[in-house]
Scaffold this motif. Structure first.
Motif, PDB file in Angstrom:
ATOM      1  N   UNK A  14       3.263  -4.951  -8.925  1.00 52.20           N
ATOM      2  CA  UNK A  14       4.419  -4.735  -8.055  1.00 52.20           C
ATOM      3  C   UNK A  14       5.618  -4.341  -8.917  1.00 52.20           C
ATOM      4  N   UNK A  15       6.280  -3.231  -8.609  1.00 47.87           N
ATOM      5  CA  UNK A  15       7.343  -2.724  -9.476  1.00 47.87           C
ATOM      6  C   UNK A  15       8.684  -3.408  -9.306  1.00 47.87           C
ATOM      7  N   UNK A 153       1.313   1.681   0.283  1.00 48.27           N
ATOM      8  CA  UNK A 153       2.136   2.867   0.075  1.00 48.27           C
ATOM      9  C   UNK A 153       3.396   2.520  -0.706  1.00 48.27           C
ATOM     10  N   UNK A 154       3.995   1.354  -0.425  1.00 48.36           N
ATOM     11  CA  UNK A 154       5.222   0.961  -1.107  1.00 48.36           C
ATOM     12  C   UNK A 154       4.979   0.693  -2.586  1.00 48.36           C
ATOM     13  N   UNK A 155       3.892  -0.020  -2.901  1.00 49.04           N
ATOM     14  CA  UNK A 155       3.573  -0.316  -4.299  1.00 49.04           C
ATOM     15  C   UNK A 155       3.285   0.967  -5.057  1.00 49.04           C
ATOM     16  N   UNK A 156       2.538   1.863  -4.443  1.00 51.31           N
ATOM     17  CA  UNK A 156       2.212   3.126  -5.096  1.00 51.31           C
ATOM     18  C   UNK A 156       3.466   3.962  -5.319  1.00 51.31           C
ATOM     19  N   UNK A 286       5.492  -5.142 -15.432  1.00 52.44           N
ATOM     20  CA  UNK A 286       5.246  -6.501 -14.965  1.00 52.44           C
ATOM     21  C   UNK A 286       5.657  -7.548 -16.001  1.00 52.44           C
ATOM     22  N   UNK A 287       6.629  -7.225 -16.846  1.00 52.75           N
ATOM     23  CA  UNK A 287       7.080  -8.180 -17.858  1.00 52.75           C
ATOM     24  C   UNK A 287       7.720  -9.398 -17.213  1.00 52.75           C
ATOM     25  N   UNK A 288       7.285 -10.563 -17.638  1.00 54.72           N
ATOM     26  CA  UNK A 288       7.868 -11.816 -17.167  1.00 54.72           C
ATOM     27  C   UNK A 288       8.909 -12.259 -18.194  1.00 54.72           C
ATOM     28  N   UNK A 289      10.176 -11.917 -17.938  1.00 57.51           N
ATOM     29  CA  UNK A 289      11.235 -12.220 -18.900  1.00 57.51           C
ATOM     30  C   UNK A 289      11.436 -13.711 -19.067  1.00 57.51           C
ATOM     31  N   UNK A 290      11.193 -14.473 -18.026  1.00 52.27           N
ATOM     32  CA  UNK A 290      11.339 -15.918 -18.139  1.00 52.27           C
ATOM     33  C   UNK A 290      10.322 -16.486 -19.119  1.00 52.27           C
ATOM     34  N   UNK A 291       9.107 -15.929 -19.088  1.00 50.11           N
ATOM     35  CA  UNK A 291       8.091 -16.378 -20.040  1.00 50.11           C
ATOM     36  C   UNK A 291       8.472 -15.996 -21.463  1.00 50.11           C
ATOM     37  N   UNK A 305       0.353 -13.273 -13.220  1.00 48.58           N
ATOM     38  CA  UNK A 305      -0.278 -12.380 -12.257  1.00 48.58           C
ATOM     39  C   UNK A 305      -1.740 -12.753 -12.059  1.00 48.58           C
ATOM     40  N   UNK A 306      -2.419 -13.081 -13.163  1.00 45.64           N
ATOM     41  CA  UNK A 306      -3.837 -13.409 -13.056  1.00 45.64           C
ATOM     42  C   UNK A 306      -4.045 -14.778 -12.442  1.00 45.64           C
TER      43      UNK A 306
END
Length: 322
Positions: A14-15, A153-156, A286-291, A305-306
């Protein structure tokens, strides 16, 4: 049992993540400050023998400043700048995407004193419209782990928008690096010595003693000059570099480069636009900045995500790509 390739489900990130929010805000902030704080003649001024302050010929008629030409230019400039500063809060991106892009494009369209940063801001604002109008969050600054979803369609549309913006940034950084090779000062390692002593873009008075003494040393001056070129080239090829290197090494180095331009050359609005471009290109979607802030292992970026189980009810409602 055969499944058509065109109807096969594709899973995409998801962008609508924190890097996108940061990039959008920096993009709006840079131009917003230029239009709000600086005088209108800093962007709109007669040039090349043209007595008109505002260029409203050809495609420039689409500029917001030409549409509201009846209003005083100082007023329309300030209002546009204030709107961009409001949009820079990041709130309600689906509502602010189109007007923000219109203002960003209007500056290079009808302005006479514009630079590459203004042009890049307009292009990125336009390319980010699809990923922004599909961002239905009211407050994108909330901490949310990036997720992977089947390609509705939105994700793409959001991913394609992000990829196109990144492709544009690759061209910008690659051209910036390669173009310097043909300049004798850059190829010879003396460019920073000259630029830091430039009357308009040189080091500020408080930093001159340190900067002048460092760049006066041939070896240091050459190393700093070549480091700028190497950083720009590495940023340009970042999509093919390892994820951990991009997030933990290259992004801080690129941020330091653009912060240094603000600090030692005073080119703030241009650097903010380039900081936004850096964020779009170097940080994975999909970078998790909090992580990253918590110093989790390298695999921690993609772990959330996984870890999230698929929701069958949601999956049934997601359209297939055709």
């Amino acid at each position: 049992m055969h499944t058509s390739f065109l109807h096969r489900r594709v899973r995409l990130p998801e962008p609508w993540t924190r890097p996108l929010t940061i990039a959008r805000s920096l993009l709006f902030l840079g131009t917003g400050l230029t239009l709000t704080i600086g005088p209108s003649w800093a962007v709109f001024t007669p040039s090349n023998g043209n007595p008109d302050v505002l260029d409203c010929s050809g495609a420039s008629t689409l500029s917001v400043f030409c549409v509201v030409a009846a209003a005083p230019l100082d007023v329309s400039t300030r209002v546009a700048g204030i709107l961009l500063l409001v949009f820079a809060t990041g709130l309600i991106p689906w509502l602010t995407a189109v007007p923000a892009a219109w203002i960003l494009l209007s500056v290079p369209l009808s302005g006479t004193l514009v630079d590459g940063g203004d042009q890049l801001a307009g292009i990125l604002g336009l390319l980010l419209i699809p990923v922004s109008v599909t961002d239905w969050r009211w407050n994108p600054w909330r901490d949310e782990a990036p997720r992977t979803a089947e390609s509705s369609a939105a994700v793409l549309a959001g991913n394609v928008s992000w990829w196109l913006a990144r492709a544009q940034v690759v061209v910008v950084y690659l051209e910036a690096c390669i173009g310097k090779i043909a300049v004798p000062e850059w190829a010879g390692g003396t460019a920073l010595y000259a630029w830091e002593r430039h009357p308009n873009f040189g080091a500020p008075s408080w930093a001159q003693p340190l900067v002048y003494s460092l760049t006066a040393q041939p070896l240091i001056s050459a190393l700093l000059t070549f480091a700028v070129m190497a950083t720009e080239f590495t940023i340009a090829i970042s999509p093919v570099l390892p994820r951990w290197f991009r997030t933990r090494v290259l992004y801080p180095c690129g941020a330091a480069l653009h912060f240094g331009i603000i600090l030692f050359m005073g080119v703030s609005s241009f650097s903010m636009v380039m900081f936004a471009a850096l964020t779009l290109l170097v940080l994975p979607i999909d970078t998790n900045l909090r992580a990253l802030r918590r110093g989790l292992p390298r695999q921690g970026d993609a772990a959330p995500a996984a870890a999230q189980p698929a929701n069958p009810a949601e999956e049934k409602s997601i359209s297939r790509v055709s």
